[in-house]
Design an enzyme around this catalytic site. Structure first.
Site, mmCIF file in Angstrom:
data_model
loop_
_atom_site.group_PDB
_atom_site.id
_atom_site.type_symbol
_atom_site.label_atom_id
_atom_site.label_comp_id
_atom_site.label_asym_id
_atom_site.label_seq_id
_atom_site.Cartn_x
_atom_site.Cartn_y
_atom_site.Cartn_z
ATOM 1 N N CYS A 119 0.809 -1.229 0.000
ATOM 2 C CA CYS A 119 0.000 0.000 0.000
ATOM 3 C C CYS A 119 0.841 1.277 0.000
ATOM 4 O O CYS A 119 0.327 2.357 -0.261
ATOM 5 C CB CYS A 119 -0.954 -0.001 1.188
ATOM 6 N N HIS A 254 -3.268 7.372 2.415
ATOM 7 C CA HIS A 254 -3.679 6.061 1.908
ATOM 8 C C HIS A 254 -5.046 5.749 2.508
ATOM 9 O O HIS A 254 -5.289 5.972 3.687
ATOM 10 C CB HIS A 254 -2.650 5.009 2.316
ATOM 11 N N ASN A 284 -10.161 -0.077 0.217
ATOM 12 C CA ASN A 284 -8.699 0.009 0.152
ATOM 13 C C ASN A 284 -8.219 -0.516 -1.205
ATOM 14 O O ASN A 284 -8.308 -1.713 -1.469
ATOM 15 C CB ASN A 284 -8.109 -0.808 1.312
HETATM 16 N N1 COA Z 1 -18.494 -8.634 9.500
HETATM 17 C C1 COA Z 1 -19.000 -8.873 10.711
HETATM 18 N N2 COA Z 1 -18.246 -9.261 11.750
HETATM 19 C C2 COA Z 1 -16.925 -9.397 11.521
HETATM 20 C C3 COA Z 1 -16.366 -9.173 10.270
HETATM 21 C C4 COA Z 1 -17.198 -8.768 9.230
HETATM 22 N N3 COA Z 1 -16.747 -8.497 7.986
HETATM 23 N N4 COA Z 1 -15.036 -9.386 10.360
HETATM 24 C C5 COA Z 1 -14.781 -9.750 11.617
HETATM 25 N N5 COA Z 1 -15.913 -9.761 12.332
HETATM 26 C C6 COA Z 1 -16.102 -10.074 13.730
HETATM 27 C C7 COA Z 1 -15.029 -11.009 14.259
HETATM 28 O O1 COA Z 1 -15.359 -12.325 13.988
HETATM 29 C C8 COA Z 1 -15.045 -10.695 15.726
HETATM 30 O O2 COA Z 1 -16.142 -11.354 16.322
HETATM 31 P P1 COA Z 1 -16.034 -11.962 17.797
HETATM 32 O O3 COA Z 1 -15.761 -10.783 18.686
HETATM 33 O O4 COA Z 1 -17.365 -12.599 17.979
HETATM 34 O O5 COA Z 1 -14.896 -12.919 17.726
HETATM 35 C C9 COA Z 1 -15.346 -9.200 15.764
HETATM 36 O O6 COA Z 1 -15.936 -8.876 14.506
HETATM 37 C C10 COA Z 1 -14.110 -8.370 15.991
HETATM 38 O O7 COA Z 1 -13.102 -8.835 15.096
HETATM 39 P P2 COA Z 1 -11.702 -8.133 14.983
HETATM 40 O O8 COA Z 1 -10.948 -8.704 13.829
HETATM 41 O O9 COA Z 1 -11.049 -8.117 16.306
HETATM 42 O O10 COA Z 1 -12.209 -6.686 14.617
HETATM 43 P P3 COA Z 1 -11.485 -5.293 14.740
HETATM 44 O O11 COA Z 1 -12.227 -4.451 15.681
HETATM 45 O O12 COA Z 1 -10.005 -5.414 14.891
HETATM 46 O O13 COA Z 1 -11.760 -4.711 13.287
HETATM 47 C C11 COA Z 1 -10.573 -4.357 11.243
HETATM 48 C C12 COA Z 1 -11.230 -5.366 12.166
HETATM 49 C C13 COA Z 1 -9.921 -5.113 10.101
HETATM 50 C C14 COA Z 1 -11.639 -3.427 10.690
HETATM 51 C C15 COA Z 1 -9.511 -3.548 12.031
HETATM 52 O O14 COA Z 1 -8.657 -4.396 12.731
HETATM 53 C C16 COA Z 1 -8.710 -2.665 11.159
HETATM 54 O O15 COA Z 1 -9.212 -1.724 10.609
HETATM 55 N N6 COA Z 1 -7.385 -2.921 11.043
HETATM 56 C C17 COA Z 1 -6.511 -2.196 10.186
HETATM 57 C C18 COA Z 1 -6.634 -2.802 8.875
HETATM 58 C C19 COA Z 1 -6.061 -1.991 7.768
HETATM 59 O O16 COA Z 1 -6.474 -0.904 7.541
HETATM 60 N N7 COA Z 1 -5.123 -2.588 7.062
HETATM 61 C C20 COA Z 1 -4.645 -2.112 5.848
HETATM 62 C C21 COA Z 1 -3.372 -1.406 6.021
HETATM 63 S S1 COA Z 1 -2.742 -1.212 4.395
#
Ligand code: COA
Length: 327
Positions: A119, A254, A284
């Site tokens: 990215c 980004h 993204n």
């Molecule tokens: N829809 C619904 N629920 C979802 C889901 C989706 N698409 N994806 C995950 N979940 C659920 C998980 O299963 C988990 O459930 P549980 O609590 O029952 O186990 C819950 O949501 C939380 O999951 P988690 O992965 O811990 O979520 P989070 O709060 O960390 O959010 C992201 C996930 C990816 C949105 C977040 O971590 C993020 O934005 N990270 C940065 C990613 C990024 O921008 N990367 C690119 C850099 S180039």
């Protein structure tokens, strides 16, 4: 008063964008995986993404965006010096996507290569172009970010497949002699830390037997590092140019996640109108996201001539970086 000496700078003379026609809303994604519009919007700010049709490859989309940038600048294809393509989703391992694009544009005097910095690829590309232009190696460089992440996604993994989209953006940079207050790239800063290689990666590829590879992300880990690393890249950029956040007219980050963007904007004390957001529309698009956001800011008038733009990105590697660009 003594006349100020002129400086050689890489000046942005044209920009272009390409987005596939097919749009998938969060509701559409919810028909494919167990998710909801509410979850996606609340965690990421994403409302929709574009997915490429079979003919819309990285080279195809990159050429369309590149052609637009050249037309905006009024540069003939034969006059182009080099093409740098930032992509993690090239059509083929080789020839490079850049060379496919060279042929499509008829830029027969340009050399070209791809670079892989996930990215952060567009910022890395700007930095290399800046060095090539100021050293006198070439007079013009087309920097393109183009991605078909839809082909890299694991649709069994709802935590990643809802976050990404496809598209391409391009910037034409030309060397110019300008006053210190004039347009062009003021600086670029690049960073990498390979010890974070396993928090965001593709679990296969051509070099690995029988493993085509899908994107894998430990979202929380990436999130945890993103705002602080980006804030460091931003403060290095400002310090080198004796500027403060108040001097920035527009942050063009980004577009991975609205919460990360807001975190950086808040650290800089920038009001919402001075932050470019397209993640809601495009999700993204990795290396394509900054030039796509830049084109959108040019269209809405926020990246008007004379304005100071701060670009920043973080991605798999980890790699990250920043660039200060006066329009
Ligand atoms: N829809 C619904 N629920 C979802 C889901 C989706 N698409 N994806 C995950 N979940 C659920 C998980 O299963 C988990 O459930 P549980 O609590 O029952 O186990 C819950 O949501 C939380 O999951 P988690 O992965 O811990 O979520 P989070 O709060 O960390 O959010 C992201 C996930 C990816 C949105 C977040 O971590 C993020 O934005 N990270 C940065 C990613 C990024 O921008 N990367 C690119 C850099 S180039």
């Amino acid at each position: 008063m003594a006349e100020q000496p002129l400086l050689k700078r890489a000046v942005l003379t044209g920009a272009g964008a390409y987005l596939p026609a097919q749009i998938l809303t969060n509701e559409d994604m919810a028909k494919r995986v167990d998710t909801s519009d509410e979850w996606i919007v609340e965690r990421t700010g994403i409302r929709q993404r574009h997915f490429a049709a079979p003919h819309e490859t990285a080279a195809y989309m990159g050429a369309e965006a590149g052609r637009q940038a050249m037309e905006k600048a009024g540069l003939q294809p034969e006059a182009l010096g080099a093409i740098i393509v930032a992509t993690s989703t090239p059509d083929q391992p080789f020839p490079a996507t850049a060379v496919r694009i060279q042929a499509a544009l008829g830029a027969k005097n340009a050399f070209g290569f791809d670079l892989s910095a996930a990215c952060s690829g567009f910022i890395y590309g700007l930095s290399i172009a800046d060095a090539m232009l100021r050293s006198g190696q070439v007079k013009s460089v087309l920097v393109i970010g183009t991605e078909v992440f839809s082909r890299l996604l694991n649709f069994e993994d709802r935590a990643t497949c809802v976050l990404f989209g496809d598209g391409a953006g391009a910037a034409l940079l030309e060397v110019r002699e300008v006053e210190k207050s004039g347009p062009g790239l003021l600086s670029t800063h690049l960073y990498a830390d390979g010890t974070f290689g396993d928090i965001l990666y593709v679990d296969g590829g051509i070099g690995q037997k029988d493993k085509p590879g899908h994107l894998v992300m430990h979202g929380r880990e990436v999130f945890r590092h993103a705002v602080n690393l980006l804030a460091g890249a931003v403060s290095d950029a400002l310090a080198e140019n004796n500027l403060t956040a108040a001097d920035i007219d527009l942050l063009v980050p980004h577009q991975a996640n609205k919460r990360i963007i807001d975190g950086v904007g808040k650290k800089l004390g920038l009001p919402a109108e001075r932050v470019a957001i397209t993640v809601d529309q495009h999700a993204n698009t990795s290396a394509a996201s900054i030039p796509l956001a830049l084109v959108s800011a040019i269209q809405d008038g926020r990246a008007a001539p004379g304005r100071l733009l701060l670009l920043e990105a973080l991605g798999g590697g980890l790699t990250w970086g920043s660039a200060l660009l006066r329009m």
